[in-house]
Scaffold this active site. Structure first.
Site, short mmCIF file in Angstrom:
data_model
loop_
_atom_site.label_atom_id
_atom_site.label_comp_id
_atom_site.label_asym_id
_atom_site.label_seq_id
_atom_site.Cartn_x
_atom_site.Cartn_y
_atom_site.Cartn_z
N ASP A 1 1.01 -0.02 5.28
CA ASP A 1 1.84 -0.32 4.10
C ASP A 1 1.07 -1.29 3.21
OD1 ASP A 1 3.76 -1.00 2.27
OD2 ASP A 1 5.27 -1.64 3.74
N ASP B 1 2.63 4.01 -1.41
CA ASP B 1 1.88 2.91 -0.81
C ASP B 1 1.99 2.82 0.69
OD1 ASP B 1 4.52 2.23 -0.96
OD2 ASP B 1 4.14 0.10 -1.28
N GLU B 2 2.56 3.83 1.31
CA GLU B 2 2.71 3.79 2.77
C GLU B 2 2.31 5.13 3.36
OE1 GLU B 2 6.65 2.68 4.08
OE2 GLU B 2 6.92 1.35 2.36
#
Ligand SMILES: [Mg+2]
Length: 411
Positions: free
Chosen positions: A8, A104-105
């Site tokens: 993350d 974003d993960e």
């Protein structure tokens, strides 16, 4: 046992902006959907802004009253997308089993990679170091044997941290966390669990499986398995198509529906909840909508229509659902249940991140409603239509988010 990482990127939008604009490095910064008008919504903030109480979902001018020195910058989605793709190239060096979760993960299944790169924790260290060196960005990585625990691990320590959750330590590390920290436990499920005196992940794990099944159906069973580390859902390989083909919810009314106004209320409720799921899942826009109706004789009817221009807003969905219903339902009997589903997704670049790039007023309004609902609970904003029968207001449509899925598995 598998080795799964959940990586993350910390404060992704704000961190990218600080890289692009070093002058903001030591200032509180908020990334907003729009900054021309002062009503733009904060999409991300850096740690400094956070320390002043600035929150995602705040309207910019409100955030500014909490933090007078707050700098605002307009989100630059193509920059975030480009960096996200470049970081994906780093992940790909370790495994091809990568499943993005938002921009974003992502999860990485690195089972069997030990002989090349070392243990899960060592791989996490390599990845984290490489991202820091190449992009100046930090990540939090969770390492575990299943996706749910890996995700919890990445949430446990931030920023720039690696947390390993093992069969030996998961009870101490995870079981005292609030139930809603677990992936897929939304507000509606949380509230239900509270009613059964279940507040922590450990209490889910130690609850009676049959009790959970009885109260929450299949979903209860999933929760029980997740909390006990029995999640065996695979990490979808990066070049595999996303599996979501359709998203739909249905509702059975507590009474027979005798006229169009009644049905309209349910169709709008359902359209709202389907639109929320589309946004939450970043599924993009849909081309096809389908309405199903079950009458009080338990006969089921349905009709679907494909539109050349894809859609995703609750408003459009509601309008199309009502139109479709009026076209095919002949009122031979009163209505007992209705369902709305959409399929045939067309994903655009912007859909991968956020919904704030929508320029039209309606999109903006829905985005705000979406954020309010996320923040204050599903029922904090409702359509006036629903007030025509107060009992509809109490029907838990949001709880249907996961239970009434069609062919998509949410775990
Ligand atoms: Mg993040």
């Amino acid at each position: 046992m598998r080795t799964i990482l959940h990586s993350d990127l910390n404060n992704f939008y704000a961190s990218v902006e600080m890289l692009k604009h070093p002058e903001f490095r030591n200032k509180p910064l908020a990334v907003c959907g729009s900054i021309e008008d002062r009503h733009g919504v904060v999409l991300a903030k850096n740690y400094l802004a956070k320390s002043f109480g600035v929150k995602t979902g705040d309207v910019f001018w409100q955030a500014k009253t909490k933090c007078p020195d707050l700098e605002g910058i307009q989100a630059d989605f193509s920059a975030y997308y480009d960096i996200s793709l470049q970081i994906m190239e780093i992940y790909k060096r370790y495994t091809d089993r990568i499943e993005p979760f938002g921009i974003d993960e992502c999860w990485l299944d690195v089972s069997g990679c030990a002989k090349y790169f070392g243990s899960g924790k060592q791989i996490a260290e390599l990845i984290s170091g490489e991202i820091k060196e190449k992009f100046g960005l930090t990540v939090s990585i969770g390492v575990s044997w299943n996706k749910i625990f890996a995700k919890l691990g990445s949430d446990l320590k931030k920023p720039d941290a690696i947390t390993e959750i093992t069969p030996e330590n998961y009870r101490t590390l995870i079981w005292n966390l609030p139930a809603e920290n677990m992936l897929f436990v939304g507000r509606a499920t949380k509230e239900k669990l509270h009613r059964f005196n279940i507040f922590t992940i450990g209490e889910i794990a130690l609850a009676d499986k049959d009790f959970l099944f009885g109260k929450l159906g299949k979903w209860g069973e999933y929760l029980y398995r997740y909390a006990n580390g029995q999640d065996d859902s695979p990490v979808t390989a990066v070049n595999q198509d996303r599996k979501v083909k359709s998203v739909g919810n249905s509702l059975t009314s507590y009474r027979d529906l005798m006229n169009f106004e009644d049905v309209k209320t349910l169709l709008l409720l359902l359209s709202d909840s389907v639109a929320t799921r589309i946004r939450e899942g970043h599924y993009g826009k849909a081309h096809t909508i389908k309405v199903t109706v079950t009458d009080n004789q338990l006969k089921t009817y349905g009709k679907q229509e494909r539109y050349a221009i894809p859609f995703r807003s609750a408003g459009e969905l509601g309008k199309k659902a009502c139109k479709l219903f009026s076209e095919f339902y002949d009122w031979a009997a009163p209505v007992r249940a209705v369902g709305v589903s959409v399929s045939d997704f067309a994903q655009t670049k912007e859909d991968l991140f956020d919904f704030s790039s929508g320029s039209r007023k309606n999109e903006k309004m829905e985005e705000t409603v979406f954020r309010l609902k996320k923040k204050y609970g599903y029922n904090c904003v409702q359509r006036a239509q629903i007030l025509k029968d107060k009992r509809f207001f109490d029907m838990d449509v949001s709880g249907g988010h996961l239970i009434f899925t069609d062919d998509n598995k949410e775990d």
